[in-house]
Enzyme design. Structure first.
Site, PDB file in Angstrom:
ATOM      1  N   LYS A 222      -7.858 -33.537 -24.305  1.00 30.39           N
ATOM      2  CA  LYS A 222      -8.474 -32.218 -24.130  1.00 30.39           C
ATOM      3  C   LYS A 222      -9.498 -32.259 -22.983  1.00 30.39           C
ATOM      4  O   LYS A 222      -9.480 -33.152 -22.150  1.00 30.39           O
ATOM      5  CB  LYS A 222      -9.128 -31.781 -25.440  1.00 30.39           C
ATOM      6  CG  LYS A 222      -8.127 -31.488 -26.559  1.00 30.39           C
ATOM      7  CD  LYS A 222      -7.403 -30.184 -26.329  1.00 30.39           C
ATOM      8  CE  LYS A 222      -6.537 -29.787 -27.506  1.00 30.39           C
ATOM      9  NZ  LYS A 222      -5.887 -28.477 -27.303  1.00 30.39           N
ATOM     10  N   GLU A 223     -10.405 -31.282 -22.958  1.00 29.58           N
ATOM     11  CA  GLU A 223     -11.413 -31.223 -21.897  1.00 29.58           C
ATOM     12  C   GLU A 223     -12.212 -32.514 -21.794  1.00 29.58           C
ATOM     13  O   GLU A 223     -12.697 -32.880 -20.731  1.00 29.58           O
ATOM     14  CB  GLU A 223     -12.345 -30.033 -22.127  1.00 29.58           C
ATOM     15  CG  GLU A 223     -11.771 -28.693 -21.724  1.00 29.58           C
ATOM     16  CD  GLU A 223     -10.848 -28.076 -22.749  1.00 29.58           C
ATOM     17  OE1 GLU A 223     -10.545 -26.885 -22.634  1.00 29.58           O
ATOM     18  OE2 GLU A 223     -10.401 -28.784 -23.683  1.00 29.58           O
TER      19      GLU A 223
ATOM     20  N   GLY B  34      -6.613 -26.584 -18.912  1.00 31.15           N
ATOM     21  CA  GLY B  34      -5.311 -27.144 -19.267  1.00 31.15           C
ATOM     22  C   GLY B  34      -4.266 -26.074 -19.478  1.00 31.15           C
ATOM     23  O   GLY B  34      -3.105 -26.228 -19.071  1.00 31.15           O
TER      24      GLY B  34
ATOM     25  N   LYS C 277     -16.530 -21.375 -20.077  1.00 34.46           N
ATOM     26  CA  LYS C 277     -15.095 -21.664 -19.979  1.00 34.46           C
ATOM     27  C   LYS C 277     -14.271 -20.736 -20.865  1.00 34.46           C
ATOM     28  O   LYS C 277     -13.195 -20.290 -20.476  1.00 34.46           O
ATOM     29  CB  LYS C 277     -14.839 -23.120 -20.356  1.00 34.46           C
ATOM     30  CG  LYS C 277     -13.374 -23.556 -20.321  1.00 34.46           C
ATOM     31  CD  LYS C 277     -13.256 -25.030 -20.658  1.00 34.46           C
ATOM     32  CE  LYS C 277     -11.811 -25.458 -20.787  1.00 34.46           C
ATOM     33  NZ  LYS C 277     -11.076 -25.391 -19.502  1.00 34.46           N
TER      34      LYS C 277
ATOM     35  N   ARG D 145      -5.456 -35.419 -16.982  1.00 31.48           N
ATOM     36  CA  ARG D 145      -4.792 -34.840 -18.157  1.00 31.48           C
ATOM     37  C   ARG D 145      -3.281 -34.795 -17.928  1.00 31.48           C
ATOM     38  O   ARG D 145      -2.808 -34.286 -16.916  1.00 31.48           O
ATOM     39  CB  ARG D 145      -5.367 -33.451 -18.457  1.00 31.48           C
ATOM     40  CG  ARG D 145      -6.852 -33.505 -18.770  1.00 31.48           C
ATOM     41  CD  ARG D 145      -7.444 -32.137 -19.024  1.00 31.48           C
ATOM     42  NE  ARG D 145      -6.963 -31.549 -20.263  1.00 31.48           N
ATOM     43  CZ  ARG D 145      -7.323 -30.340 -20.703  1.00 31.48           C
ATOM     44  NH1 ARG D 145      -8.173 -29.607 -19.977  1.00 31.48           N
ATOM     45  NH2 ARG D 145      -6.849 -29.872 -21.830  1.00 31.48           N
TER      46      ARG D 145
ATOM     47  N   ARG E 258     -12.066 -35.646 -27.305  1.00 35.39           N
ATOM     48  CA  ARG E 258     -12.879 -34.996 -28.341  1.00 35.39           C
ATOM     49  C   ARG E 258     -13.062 -35.850 -29.585  1.00 35.39           C
ATOM     50  O   ARG E 258     -14.062 -35.684 -30.308  1.00 35.39           O
ATOM     51  CB  ARG E 258     -12.271 -33.633 -28.709  1.00 35.39           C
ATOM     52  CG  ARG E 258     -12.585 -32.559 -27.683  1.00 35.39           C
ATOM     53  CD  ARG E 258     -12.167 -31.193 -28.157  1.00 35.39           C
ATOM     54  NE  ARG E 258     -12.393 -30.199 -27.113  1.00 35.39           N
ATOM     55  CZ  ARG E 258     -11.690 -29.091 -26.981  1.00 35.39           C
ATOM     56  NH1 ARG E 258     -10.706 -28.828 -27.831  1.00 35.39           N
ATOM     57  NH2 ARG E 258     -11.959 -28.236 -26.008  1.00 35.39           N
TER      58      ARG E 258
ATOM     59  N   ASP F 166      -8.182 -27.536 -31.842  1.00 33.55           N
ATOM     60  CA  ASP F 166      -9.435 -26.995 -31.311  1.00 33.55           C
ATOM     61  C   ASP F 166     -10.484 -26.799 -32.392  1.00 33.55           C
ATOM     62  O   ASP F 166     -11.674 -26.667 -32.088  1.00 33.55           O
ATOM     63  CB  ASP F 166      -9.182 -25.670 -30.589  1.00 33.55           C
ATOM     64  CG  ASP F 166      -8.507 -25.861 -29.247  1.00 33.55           C
ATOM     65  OD1 ASP F 166      -8.505 -27.001 -28.729  1.00 33.55           O
ATOM     66  OD2 ASP F 166      -7.967 -24.881 -28.707  1.00 33.55           O
TER      67      ASP F 166
ATOM     68  N   ASP G 109     -11.764 -19.798 -17.733  1.00 28.93           N
ATOM     69  CA  ASP G 109     -10.357 -20.184 -17.858  1.00 28.93           C
ATOM     70  C   ASP G 109      -9.417 -19.030 -17.552  1.00 28.93           C
ATOM     71  O   ASP G 109      -8.448 -19.177 -16.790  1.00 28.93           O
ATOM     72  CB  ASP G 109     -10.078 -20.707 -19.274  1.00 28.93           C
ATOM     73  CG  ASP G 109     -10.205 -22.216 -19.358  1.00 28.93           C
ATOM     74  OD1 ASP G 109     -10.833 -22.814 -18.462  1.00 28.93           O
ATOM     75  OD2 ASP G 109      -9.688 -22.794 -20.325  1.00 28.93           O
TER      76      ASP G 109
ATOM     77  N   ASN H   7     -10.795 -27.250 -14.962  1.00 28.47           N
ATOM     78  CA  ASN H   7     -10.353 -28.060 -16.099  1.00 28.47           C
ATOM     79  C   ASN H   7      -9.632 -27.208 -17.131  1.00 28.47           C
ATOM     80  O   ASN H   7      -9.737 -27.430 -18.333  1.00 28.47           O
ATOM     81  CB  ASN H   7     -11.548 -28.780 -16.745  1.00 28.47           C
ATOM     82  CG  ASN H   7     -11.108 -29.919 -17.647  1.00 28.47           C
ATOM     83  OD1 ASN H   7      -9.967 -30.376 -17.588  1.00 28.47           O
ATOM     84  ND2 ASN H   7     -12.013 -30.390 -18.485  1.00 28.47           N
TER      85      ASN H   7
ATOM     86  N   SER I 229       1.149 -31.881 -26.089  1.00 30.29           N
ATOM     87  CA  SER I 229       0.731 -30.478 -26.000  1.00 30.29           C
ATOM     88  C   SER I 229       1.913 -29.553 -26.245  1.00 30.29           C
ATOM     89  O   SER I 229       2.996 -29.757 -25.698  1.00 30.29           O
ATOM     90  CB  SER I 229       0.139 -30.184 -24.619  1.00 30.29           C
ATOM     91  OG  SER I 229      -0.169 -28.809 -24.500  1.00 30.29           O
TER      92      SER I 229
ATOM     93  N   LYS J  80      -8.558 -16.073 -26.066  1.00 29.14           N
ATOM     94  CA  LYS J  80      -8.236 -16.769 -24.816  1.00 29.14           C
ATOM     95  C   LYS J  80      -6.739 -17.060 -24.737  1.00 29.14           C
ATOM     96  O   LYS J  80      -6.113 -16.872 -23.692  1.00 29.14           O
ATOM     97  CB  LYS J  80      -9.040 -18.064 -24.709  1.00 29.14           C
ATOM     98  CG  LYS J  80      -8.806 -18.842 -23.416  1.00 29.14           C
ATOM     99  CD  LYS J  80      -9.857 -19.913 -23.213  1.00 29.14           C
ATOM    100  CE  LYS J  80      -9.590 -21.154 -24.046  1.00 29.14           C
ATOM    101  NZ  LYS J  80      -8.576 -22.031 -23.432  1.00 29.14           N
TER     102      LYS J  80
ATOM    103  N   HIS K 231     -16.759 -26.828 -23.609  1.00 24.63           N
ATOM    104  CA  HIS K 231     -17.285 -25.638 -24.276  1.00 24.63           C
ATOM    105  C   HIS K 231     -17.341 -25.773 -25.783  1.00 24.63           C
ATOM    106  O   HIS K 231     -18.294 -25.324 -26.429  1.00 24.63           O
ATOM    107  CB  HIS K 231     -16.446 -24.420 -23.877  1.00 24.63           C
ATOM    108  CG  HIS K 231     -14.970 -24.585 -24.099  1.00 24.63           C
ATOM    109  ND1 HIS K 231     -14.170 -23.595 -24.617  1.00 24.63           N
ATOM    110  CD2 HIS K 231     -14.123 -25.631 -23.876  1.00 24.63           C
ATOM    111  CE1 HIS K 231     -12.927 -24.003 -24.694  1.00 24.63           C
ATOM    112  NE2 HIS K 231     -12.866 -25.232 -24.249  1.00 24.63           N
ATOM    113  N   ARG K 232     -16.325 -26.390 -26.378  1.00 30.80           N
ATOM    114  CA  ARG K 232     -16.276 -26.451 -27.834  1.00 30.80           C
ATOM    115  C   ARG K 232     -17.317 -27.422 -28.404  1.00 30.80           C
ATOM    116  O   ARG K 232     -17.805 -27.231 -29.524  1.00 30.80           O
ATOM    117  CB  ARG K 232     -14.869 -26.802 -28.301  1.00 30.80           C
ATOM    118  CG  ARG K 232     -13.842 -25.784 -27.801  1.00 30.80           C
ATOM    119  CD  ARG K 232     -12.706 -25.523 -28.752  1.00 30.80           C
ATOM    120  NE  ARG K 232     -11.768 -24.549 -28.174  1.00 30.80           N
ATOM    121  CZ  ARG K 232     -11.908 -23.237 -28.258  1.00 30.80           C
ATOM    122  NH1 ARG K 232     -12.937 -22.735 -28.915  1.00 30.80           N
ATOM    123  NH2 ARG K 232     -11.021 -22.425 -27.700  1.00 30.80           N
TER     124      ARG K 232
ATOM    125  N   ARG L 199      -1.433 -15.666 -22.006  1.00 28.18           N
ATOM    126  CA  ARG L 199      -0.001 -15.380 -22.141  1.00 28.18           C
ATOM    127  C   ARG L 199       0.330 -13.945 -21.751  1.00 28.18           C
ATOM    128  O   ARG L 199       1.369 -13.687 -21.132  1.00 28.18           O
ATOM    129  CB  ARG L 199       0.448 -15.700 -23.570  1.00 28.18           C
ATOM    130  CG  ARG L 199       0.479 -17.204 -23.846  1.00 28.18           C
ATOM    131  CD  ARG L 199       0.392 -17.506 -25.342  1.00 28.18           C
ATOM    132  NE  ARG L 199       0.534 -18.929 -25.628  1.00 28.18           N
ATOM    133  CZ  ARG L 199      -0.444 -19.844 -25.480  1.00 28.18           C
ATOM    134  NH1 ARG L 199      -1.633 -19.463 -25.048  1.00 28.18           N
ATOM    135  NH2 ARG L 199      -0.219 -21.106 -25.770  1.00 28.18           N
TER     136      ARG L 199
END
Length: 419
Positions: free
Chosen positions: A334-335, A90, A404, A118, A338, A307, A47, A88, A164, A20, A378-379, A25
């Site tokens: 984060k989303e 980021g 996501k 965020r 966490r 993550d 995403d 969502n 970040s 991802k 998702h995580r 990038r």
């Protein structure tokens, strides 16, 4: 809701889609390039689809072609997109906010309710120092963000990256197309340093020069161009982690194809944690294999791979002792939060877990089933699915939130049961 079926014996070889982080990038660098590009193996997920759609709104032609995407680079000549909705995401929000400063006209970048909580204030500040006309519409330092493109000229700036690393990545990616270039002095952080290296890797592959002094100063000369060509996205190490974790908690053996230790993806460092906990890791030329063993607690700084904190926390639930996961305050942005979410959900399945402002402590012990709230993250869904491979009665709420980053996750996960 999806109930995970425990597995008695686990021996598997799996294939995970493209990264991802690299996909985001490479989409942007190709869009800013001087001609047609092909990005092979690009991840198709919510995403990355949002980033692709945002670039198309700014006038970048992108079409599917075979196993990849054809992107006709514009050389940085973009149009104001009106409103870009990024849900969502980021990564999409931060990177495209910087890209919008190159566009001819206004763009508003917005997202979900959570996205509008965020923070992007430090990115807005950095781009403002470059001359960009940019502001948080609600005055909160969070999206929606309004950008009037064509005003950023570059120059020397100071940048805070304690929340970040994507603030830095965003400015690095647009720096070569500014008239004056940009010199960035980091005054806080950066967290998640491997993601900066990943950004620089993409820039180098597409022919852009960046001078650096460690993680303290970065200089991108202006007037450069990204080079058109064919580029391949490697396997996603973050998403591979769930299958290695499956081996760790079951005592089984899982190989993920397509990753080697030469990858610049920082989340591969999770393998070092698994080794310290008692797993065997074989780093081959075509893939990486984890074989589970007796698990013991560790004390680890996870500031560069946030993550992977939920994944490690779930594995720590099966380890003897208390695992300390430190330097992870940025997980709160984060989303979901966490740190709090992981501690809460571990508690539902019998594990003592507590979080401090910048750390998470997990004490291994007997587990039982429970309904896992995913917080539209998702995580959370993927990491707690691993616990269900050992513990009966683990049920994942809103399991489709994996779209996501890994829409085919449950299909790949089901292959673990194949004999």
């Amino acid at each position: 809701m999806l109930e995970i079926k425990p597995i008695e014996t686990l021996t598997a070889r799996v294939v995970v889609p493209g990264s991802k982080s690299y996909t985001h990038r490479l989409l942007i660098a190709s869009a800013l390039s001087d001609g047609p590009c092909r990005v092979l193996g690009a991840l198709e997920s919510e995403d990355t689809d949002l980033t692709r759609a945002g670039l198309m709104q700014m006038g970048v032609p992108i079409t599917k072609e075979g196993e990849g995407l054809r992107i006709n680079g514009t050389g940085g000549r973009l149009i104001g997109a009106g409103e870009i909705y990024l849900a969502n995401s980021g990564t999409g929000m931060r990177l495209l906010t910087a890209v919008a400063t190159l566009a001819d006209g206004p763009t508003v970048l917005t997202g979900s309710t959570r996205m509008q909580q965020r923070p992007v204030a430090d990115l807005i500040d950095g781009l403002g120092q470059m001359g960009a006309d940019i502001r948080s519409l609600n005055g909160t330092g969070c999206p929606p963000v309004a950008v009037t493109g064509g005003t950023a000229t570059g120059g020397e700036i100071t940048l805070r990256c304690g929340i970040s690393s994507q603030y830095l990545s965003a400015i690095l990616l647009v720096g070569p197309l500014t008239p004056r270039g940009v010199t960035i002095h980091i005054v806080e952080g950066p967290v998640s340093r491997p993601y900066i290296d990943l950004t620089l890797d993409v820039m180098e592959r597409l022919g852009v020069r960046v001078d650096r002094e460690g993680y303290d100063r970065f200089t991108v000369p202006g007037g450069q161009v990204y080079r058109a060509g064919d580029y391949r996205v490697e396997t996603d190490a973050s998403n591979a982690s769930y299958f290695w974790a499956a081996a760790a908690v079951t005592g089984g053996c899982v190989t993920v194809d397509g990753l080697t230790e030469s990858s610049r993806q920082g989340d591969l460092r999770l393998l070092d944690c698994f080794e310290k906990m008692g797993c065997q890791v074989d780093r081959g030329v075509n893939g990486i294999t984890v074989t589970g063993g007796h698990l013991s607690a560790i004390d680890v700084d996870m500031g560069d791979m946030p993550d992977m904190v939920p994944t490690l926390a779930v594995v720590a639930a099966f380890a003897e002792g208390t695992t300390a996961i430190r330097n992870v305050a940025h997980l709160k942005a984060k989303e979901c939060d966490r740190l709090a979410a992981v501690a809460e959900e571990l508690g539902k399945i019998g594990i003592a877990a507590r979080c401090t402002p910048d750390a998470l402590f997990v004490t291994g012990g007997p587990l039982h089933g429970g309904d896992i709230e995913t917080y539209n993250d998702h995580r959370m869904a993927m990491c707690f699915s691993v616990a269900g491979l050992r513990v009966p009665g683990v049920r994942i709420m809103d399991e489709n939130c994996v779209a996501k980053s890994f829409p085919t996750y449950w299909d790949v996960f089901s292959t673990l049961y194949a004999r």
